[in-house]
Design a protein around this motif. Structure first.
Motif, PDB file in Angstrom:
ATOM      1  N   GLN A 162       0.813  -1.223   0.000  1.00  0.00           N
ATOM      2  CA  GLN A 162       0.000   0.000   0.000  1.00  0.00           C
ATOM      3  C   GLN A 162       0.851   1.279   0.000  1.00  0.00           C
ATOM      4  OE1 GLN A 162      -2.289   0.467   3.616  1.00  0.00           O
ATOM      5  NE2 GLN A 162      -0.788  -0.759   4.754  1.00  0.00           N
ATOM      6  N   GLU A 191       3.236   4.926  -7.283  1.00  0.00           N
ATOM      7  CA  GLU A 191       2.423   4.595  -8.460  1.00  0.00           C
ATOM      8  C   GLU A 191       3.317   4.506  -9.690  1.00  0.00           C
ATOM      9  OE1 GLU A 191      -0.724   3.845  -9.106  1.00  0.00           O
ATOM     10  OE2 GLU A 191      -1.342   3.935  -7.016  1.00  0.00           O
ATOM     11  N   ASP A 196       2.545  -3.247 -11.514  1.00  0.00           N
ATOM     12  CA  ASP A 196       2.341  -1.994 -10.791  1.00  0.00           C
ATOM     13  C   ASP A 196       1.677  -2.314  -9.456  1.00  0.00           C
ATOM     14  OD1 ASP A 196      -0.382  -2.349 -11.312  1.00  0.00           O
ATOM     15  OD2 ASP A 196      -0.358  -1.017 -13.035  1.00  0.00           O
ATOM     16  N   ARG A 197       1.359  -1.303  -8.697  1.00  0.00           N
ATOM     17  CA  ARG A 197       0.844  -1.516  -7.345  1.00  0.00           C
ATOM     18  C   ARG A 197      -0.478  -2.287  -7.332  1.00  0.00           C
ATOM     19  NH1 ARG A 197       0.224   3.577  -3.493  1.00  0.00           N
ATOM     20  NH2 ARG A 197      -1.576   3.929  -4.792  1.00  0.00           N
ATOM     21  N   GLU A 198      -1.308  -2.086  -8.341  1.00  0.00           N
ATOM     22  CA  GLU A 198      -2.603  -2.766  -8.359  1.00  0.00           C
ATOM     23  C   GLU A 198      -2.479  -4.237  -8.779  1.00  0.00           C
ATOM     24  OE1 GLU A 198      -2.493   0.554  -9.436  1.00  0.00           O
ATOM     25  OE2 GLU A 198      -3.428   1.051  -7.531  1.00  0.00           O
ATOM     26  N   ASN A 199      -1.758  -4.490  -9.877  1.00  0.00           N
ATOM     27  CA  ASN A 199      -1.748  -5.872 -10.352  1.00  0.00           C
ATOM     28  C   ASN A 199      -0.798  -6.779  -9.577  1.00  0.00           C
ATOM     29  OD1 ASN A 199       0.744  -5.282 -11.481  1.00  0.00           O
ATOM     30  ND2 ASN A 199       0.105  -5.672 -13.586  1.00  0.00           N
ATOM     31  N   GLU A 202      -2.996  -8.821  -7.303  1.00  0.00           N
ATOM     32  CA  GLU A 202      -3.670  -9.916  -8.003  1.00  0.00           C
ATOM     33  C   GLU A 202      -2.707 -11.066  -8.285  1.00  0.00           C
ATOM     34  OE1 GLU A 202      -6.942 -10.021  -8.402  1.00  0.00           O
ATOM     35  OE2 GLU A 202      -6.949  -8.095  -7.352  1.00  0.00           O
TER      36      GLU A 202
END
Length: 190
Positions: free
Chosen positions: A44, A48, A61-64, A67
């Motif tokens: 977190q 970015e 990146d931070r989002e994937n 996942e």
């Protein structure tokens, strides 16, 4: 039958590349952690940014990353923690040796008035180093195979070579080390 074997090998390679890329990405931003959850909690706070790993055609990146990390098995998670911590340790060792080398070069150059600084320094293996160093106003981007002491000695000689590069003052006809003359001229103009 032969096709399935190749596909399985390709899938294993892709999975191995994914784990390696995740470890590389995490080691760039994480602090050492004893647990997988400790690494996961640090995501977190990542910037970015998006990193493209062209060898494996993976973009992280931070989002994937979240996942991707959800798809890992328990064995893979412990392997990731081990790999990330090892890469962080290697980076710390590189920083420590880089600082030691910079201090040594500045001690050698002090006699001549030549400053050195290290922009990048990495330990590639036990006796293989890559670096980007500035000695005076000359940059060196190179790699070196040998012990750390041999590297210190070789770069100490480069400081002496830089000190031997002298120019003659047009006013007083005195010989001055080119770097020192350039530095003094820049300092006078600012």
């Amino acid at each position: 039958m032969q096709y399935r074997g190749r596909r399985r090998l390709a899938d294993k390679k892709k999975r191995k590349d994914l784990k390696s890329d995740i470890s590389d990405y995490l080691s760039g931003y994480c602090q050492k952690s004893k647990t997988y959850d400790g690494l996961f909690d640090q995501i977190q706070f990542f910037p970015e940014t998006r990193i493209n790993y062209y060898d494996s055609d993976i973009h992280i990146d931070r989002e994937n990353i979240v996942e991707m990390m959800k798809t890992l098995t328990e064995k893979e998670k412990s392997e990731i923690v081990r790999n990330v911590n090892a890469r962080i340790d290697q980076g710390d060792a590189s920083d420590r040796l880089g600082n030691e080398l910079e201090k040594y070069l500045n001690d050698v150059g002090e006699e001549y008035g030549i400053e050195s600084y290290i922009d990048e320094f990495e330990i590639e293996s036990k006796n293989y180093f890559s670096f980007k160093i500035f000695i005076g106003n000359r940059g060196l981007l190179s790699s070196f195979y040998g012990t750390f002491k041999e590297l210190e000695k070789a770069l100490g000689e480069e400081v002496k070579v830089e000190a031997a590069d002298k120019v003659t003052c047009p006013f007083c006809k005195r010989k001055i080390i080119r770097y020192v003359a350039s530095y003094m001229a820049l300092k006078a103009n600012s």
